[in-house]
Design a protein around this motif. Structure first.
Motif, PDB file in Angstrom:
ATOM      1  N   GLN B  37       0.838  -1.197   0.000  1.00 13.54           N
ATOM      2  CA  GLN B  37       0.000   0.000   0.000  1.00 13.54           C
ATOM      3  C   GLN B  37       0.872   1.245   0.000  1.00 13.54           C
ATOM      4  O   GLN B  37       1.658   1.466   0.925  1.00 13.54           O
ATOM      5  CB  GLN B  37      -0.934   0.010   1.219  1.00 13.54           C
ATOM      6  CG  GLN B  37      -1.935   1.151   1.216  1.00 13.54           C
ATOM      7  CD  GLN B  37      -2.930   1.065   2.348  1.00 13.54           C
ATOM      8  OE1 GLN B  37      -2.663   0.474   3.388  1.00 13.54           O
ATOM      9  NE2 GLN B  37      -4.108   1.648   2.155  1.00 13.54           N
ATOM     10  N   GLY B  40      -2.018   7.099   0.259  1.00 11.82           N
ATOM     11  CA  GLY B  40      -3.196   7.590  -0.441  1.00 11.82           C
ATOM     12  C   GLY B  40      -3.830   6.608  -1.404  1.00 11.82           C
ATOM     13  O   GLY B  40      -4.754   6.958  -2.134  1.00 11.82           O
ATOM     14  N   GLN B  41      -3.332   5.381  -1.400  1.00 14.07           N
ATOM     15  CA  GLN B  41      -3.863   4.373  -2.312  1.00 14.07           C
ATOM     16  C   GLN B  41      -4.414   3.185  -1.521  1.00 14.07           C
ATOM     17  O   GLN B  41      -4.089   3.006  -0.355  1.00 14.07           O
ATOM     18  CB  GLN B  41      -2.742   3.851  -3.218  1.00 14.07           C
ATOM     19  CG  GLN B  41      -1.896   4.902  -3.848  1.00 14.07           C
ATOM     20  CD  GLN B  41      -2.249   5.121  -5.286  1.00 14.07           C
ATOM     21  OE1 GLN B  41      -2.812   4.254  -5.917  1.00 14.07           O
ATOM     22  NE2 GLN B  41      -1.926   6.281  -5.811  1.00 14.07           N
ATOM     23  N   GLY B  42      -5.220   2.372  -2.209  1.00 16.06           N
ATOM     24  CA  GLY B  42      -5.640   1.126  -1.599  1.00 16.06           C
ATOM     25  C   GLY B  42      -4.553   0.077  -1.720  1.00 16.06           C
ATOM     26  O   GLY B  42      -3.613   0.235  -2.493  1.00 16.06           O
ATOM     27  N   PRO B  43      -4.656  -0.993  -0.945  1.00 21.11           N
ATOM     28  CA  PRO B  43      -3.665  -2.067  -1.047  1.00 21.11           C
ATOM     29  C   PRO B  43      -3.651  -2.689  -2.438  1.00 21.11           C
ATOM     30  O   PRO B  43      -4.690  -2.830  -3.074  1.00 21.11           O
ATOM     31  CB  PRO B  43      -4.136  -3.072   0.002  1.00 21.11           C
ATOM     32  CG  PRO B  43      -4.947  -2.277   0.975  1.00 21.11           C
ATOM     33  CD  PRO B  43      -5.612  -1.232   0.144  1.00 21.11           C
TER      34      PRO B  43
END
Lengths: 112, 116
Positions: B37, B40-43
């Motif tokens: 991850q 600011g992002q998803g996994p």
């Protein structure tokens, strides 16, 4: 390739409001969809898992709906509380793979 | 154990070094997942184990990344010749079943890797 988006990216609301978080996915051939919560610096906590044959799931103040044909899911939070402040992620497992594809998340702030 | 644990919680290394990240899944869970991850992002999925074998490693970005689970419990993610772009939080998750099961995934707190 499955792509997951979430709107809005961030949301700030006063305590007590009802709110809706949105999740969209490009391939409707999903196996299930799951909503997670992530607190800063922590791992993910599962909130609700919706099977592809279901239309909604409820847990306490949370309700998640699924419309596979339109590629959408919503997470409804009733009577929001400051403790609900976190990032909410949706993830889909499609019929082809064995892992989840995650959206970027919605960062929620509930103000006292 | 009570939940998924990961060690170390933080790892700072220099570009070009080798690192190992460890995951202890919930006892009895046959499926184990690694995700990465970025801020600011998803996994992002890396690899999935069912028992001792890697059932799906399609998410590993290149051959510098490798993971093992020799006894079907603890897993180690290994990164060779680290690059600054490898900096991220590495998350591990386990579930009772895996693949096409409906079991939920339980996540560990993650290892924050910083490559200087």
């Amino acid at each position: 390739k499955q792509e997951v988006t979430q709107i809005p990216a961030a949301l700030s609301v006063p305590e007590g409001e009802n709110l809706v978080l949105n999740c969209s996915f490009t391939d409707s051939a999903i196996y299930n969809l799951q909503w997670f919560r992530q607190d800063p610096g922590k791992g993910l906590t599962s909130l609700l898992l919706i099977q592809s044959s279901q239309r909604e799931q409820t847990s306490g103040r949370l309700n998640a709906s699924l419309d596979k044909s339109s590629g959408r899911s919503t997470l409804y939070i009733a009577a929001s509380q400051p403790g609900d402040s976190a990032t909410y992620l949706c993830a889909v497992k499609d019929n082809y793979g064995q892992n989840f594809v995650f959206g970027p998340g919605t960062r929620l702030s509930v103000l006292p | 154990g009570a939940g998924v644990s990961q060690t170390p919680s933080n790892k700072v290394t220099e570009k070009g070094k080798y690192v190992e990240l460890r995951c202890d899944p919930i006892s009895g869970h046959t499926a184990l997942y690694w995700y990465r991850q970025s801020l600011g992002q998803g996994p992002e999925f890396l690899i999935y184990f069912q028992g001792t074998g890697a059932a799906d490693d399609s998410g590993l970005p290149n051959d510098r990344f490798f993971a093992v689970r020799p006894e079907g419990s603890v897993s180690t993610l290994k990164i060779q010749r680290t690059e600054r772009g490898d900096s991220a939080v590495y998350l591990c998750a386990s579930s009772q079943g895996g693949g096409r099961s409906l079991d939920t995934q339980y996540f560990g707190p993650g290892t924050r890797l910083t490559v200087l």
